[in-house]
Design a protein around this motif. Structure first.
Motif: not given
Length: 247
Positions: A177-180, A232-235
């Motif tokens: 579940q990501a916003s970025y 940074d890939g964390s999302g």
């Protein structure tokens, strides 16, 4: 320009959306009514074709219509941008994909990426997947970047740029579940005992995801929120939160 890291890609390849002929083609596509109008008027659903592209083994023309069941191969320096139903795709150079049929001829159920890279944006729907040699992603409404590294035994890279995705690799599963930009590797061989591992955000920009989204009248999560996060890939939009696989 949003920040990004490169791995076996060039800066010029990521800046395709800045080319004048693409900007003109995308504007014409949107003004003409997008996929719905193209299908109703029996026009091509190809937004932009550049270089040598094969459609089911035959040299592709800009007036061809891509539909589910088709196989696409892009050569060196070639790209293809097209839409099917409520989904849009930018296929990078040296890629091979198949577009498998969904509930109707104009619905994609599976995007199968054998090698190369694709930026794709999907409207809301169910029972859609992106499948690579080492990873499967169950797609809802989202924008994603997928790449297969043939030189690394088809190790797969997957970035959930925004939205919700169900991931599976080698029997391991995770819900993203990501916003970025939340990024993953689908490993060809276990790394640290795992087949699904965290990754950095590589080889794609915010702007190209935004351009593909606009082809189906969609806005990215960061456009809606009016700000960008830390890529940074964390999302996540806000710093200090760890990638789900490192918690």
């Amino acid at each position: 320009m949003s920040q990004h890291a490169l791995l076996d890609r060039t800066e010029a390849e990521l800046l395709w959306f800045r080319r004048r002929h693409f900007i003109q083609a995308a504007a014409a596509w949107t003004a003409a009514g997008g996929f719905t109008a193209a299908h109703a008027q029996q026009r091509s659903n190809v937004v932009q074709l550049e270089g040598d592209v094969l459609l089911n083994g035959q040299r592709m023309r800009p007036d061809n219509f891509v539909q589910s069941g088709d196989r696409i191969d892009t050569g060196p320096g070639s790209t293809l941008v097209f839409a099917v139903g409520n989904s849009a795709f930018h296929v990078r150079q040296n890629s091979r994909i198949t577009v498998e049929r969904g509930a109707t001829l104009n619905t994609v159920s599976v995007l199968r990426l054998l090698t190369g890279a694709v930026v794709s944006v999907w409207g809301r729907g169910s029972n859609r997947q992106i499948v690579t040699p080492t990873l499967t992603a169950g797609i809802r409404g989202t924008g994603v970047y997928t790449e297969v590294f043939a030189q690394e035994n088809y190790r797969s890279y997957f970035c959930n740029c925004y939205g919700t995705v169900e991931l599976a690799a080698g029997g391991e599963r995770a819900v993203s579940q990501a916003s970025y930009h939340q990024s993953y590797w689908g490993e060809a061989q276990p790394r640290g005992g795992r087949m699904l591992t965290p990754a950095l955000a590589i080889n794609h920009t915010d702007e190209e995801v935004e351009f593909v989204a606009a082809l189906i009248n969609q806005r990215t999560a960061w456009q809606i929120e009016g700000r960008r996060g830390v890529k940074d890939g964390s999302g996540y939009m806000d710093p200090g939160r760890n990638h789900p696989l490192t918690r």
